[in-house]
Design a protein around this motif. Structure first.
Motif, PDB file in Angstrom:
ATOM      1  N   LEU A 148       0.197   3.529  -2.240  1.00  6.94           N
ATOM      2  CA  LEU A 148      -0.544   3.005  -1.090  1.00  6.94           C
ATOM      3  C   LEU A 148      -0.419   1.488  -1.080  1.00  6.94           C
ATOM      4  CD1 LEU A 148      -2.513   3.287   1.298  1.00  6.94           C
ATOM      5  CD2 LEU A 148      -4.398   3.225  -0.353  1.00  6.94           C
ATOM      6  N   CYS A 194       2.112   5.142   1.802  1.00 10.97           N
ATOM      7  CA  CYS A 194       1.118   5.068   2.870  1.00 10.97           C
ATOM      8  C   CYS A 194       0.687   3.617   3.030  1.00 10.97           C
ATOM      9  CB  CYS A 194      -0.097   5.946   2.548  1.00 10.97           C
ATOM     10  SG  CYS A 194       0.243   7.716   2.595  1.00 10.97           S
ATOM     11  N   ALA A 224      -8.208   1.692   3.223  1.00 10.83           N
ATOM     12  CA  ALA A 224      -7.646   2.149   1.949  1.00 10.83           C
ATOM     13  C   ALA A 224      -8.619   3.089   1.237  1.00 10.83           C
ATOM     14  CB  ALA A 224      -7.318   0.947   1.065  1.00 10.83           C
TER      15      ALA A 224
END
Length: 251
Positions: free
Chosen positions: A8, A34, A42
Motif C-alpha cells: 500500500l 494499492c 489508508a
C-alpha cells in the motif's frame, strides 16, 4: 516468501503517489499495489485487506505519516513500514517506530529495490494468516503547536463539522481534527455514536434528553451543550436512545 508482496502506497501528492506506485508495480517482488491519498483512506483499506508493507510519506495534512505508523503499532502483526519523504529530520522518529527503511524523494528504482529487499528479509518464510484488525480510530491524533496528542473516542461527547475540520468536544476542551465527519461517523456509529445532523455526531450515552429549543427545533441535550437534531435524523436518534435505554434495563 511464497508469493509476491501486497503493498500500500500512501502520499497526499498525486504526482509522488503515481511515481512510487509505478515503480512498485515494475518491481518483480511486488504482486499487488494499492494507493491511498491520505492516512485515513489508508486506515480504511488496512481494516479490510492484508498488506505486507506500506510505503508512507511523512508530511501529510491532518495526520502525518508518523502518526499513521504509530496507530499501526497497535496491530497484532502490523505491516512493515517504509517511509518515503523529502526530509531527513524525521529519520530517527521513523526508526523508533520500527520502520524497515527511510527513503529520500525523488525515489530511484535502485533505491526502491534495496528497500524492497529489506522488506522481503523481514517477512516470515510462510505466508501468515491475515491478523485481526482492531478499531484503528479508537483514538485520534490531534496536532497543535508542534505536538501530537491522542484524543480517545470515549472522551468525546459530540463531534461538530466545521468546513474541512471536525471539532471533537470533550470535557478537556475542543480538539480540531482534519477529516470528514462522514468518515468519522462510519467508524464510530457502531461504537456508540449517532449522527444527529449533517454537521453533528454525538455519543448516545452522553445524550440525557431530547427537547425542543426556543425556535421549535429538536435538540439532544448533553453536559457540554445542546446538539441539533435534524428531521432527517430524528427517527434514528430516537431509536438509538430507546435501544440504549432497553439495554440498561435490569434483567
Amino acid at each position: 516468501m511464497g508469493r509476491g508482496l501486497r503493498v500500500l502506497a500512501v502520499d497526499d501528492m498525486p504526482v509522488a503517489l503515481e511515481r512510487i506506485s509505478r515503480l512498485l508495480r515494475e518491481s518483480p517482488e511486488v504482486a499487488e499495489v494499492c494507493e491511498a491519498g491520505d492516512p485515513l483512506t489508508a486506515l480504511d483499506l488496512i481494516r479490510t485487506r492484508h498488506f505486507d508493507a506500506l510505503f508512507i510519506d511523512v508530511a501529510m495534512p491532518g495526520m502525518s505519516g508518523l502518526a499513521l505508523a504509530q496507530l499501526l503499532t497497535r496491530l497484532t502483526e502490523p505491516p512493515l513500514v517504509v517511509f518515503v519523504t523529502g526530509y531527513d529530520e524525521h529519520a530517527a522518529d521513523a526508526f523508533d517506530l520500527g520502520a524497515v527503511d527511510y527513503v529520500r524523494k525523488p525515489v530511484g528504482a535502485d533505491r526502491l529495490a534495496a528497500a524492497l529487499r529489506r522488506v522481503v528479509k523481514m517477512l516470515p518464510a510462510a505466508e501468515p494468516a491475515p491478523p485481526p484488525v482492531p478499531d484503528a480510530l479508537v483514538s485520534l491524533p490531534v496536532e497543535a503547536a508542534g505536538r501530537t496528542r491522542y484524543v480517545k473516542r470515549r472522551e468525546v461527547v459530540f463531534a461538530e463539522a466545521c468546513r474541512d475540520t471536525v471539532k471533537l468536544h470533550t470535557f478537556s476542551g475542543v480538539h480540531p481534527v482534519r477529516m470528514p465527519l462522514a468518515q468519522l461517523a462510519e467508524h464510530w456509529e457502531e461504537a456508540g455514536f449517532v449522527r444527529t445532523h449533517r454537521s453533528f455526531l454525538a455519543a448516545v450515552g452522553a445524550i440525557t434528553e431530547l427537547r425542543t429549543d426556543p425556535t421549535g427545533g429538536l435538540v439532544a441535550h448533553t453536559e457540554l451543550g445542546d446538539v441539533p437534531v435534524s428531521r432527517r435524523h430524528a427517527r434514528a436518534v430516537r431509536e438509538r436512545l430507546f435501544g440504549a435505554a432497553r439495554a440498561t434495563e435490569p434483567g
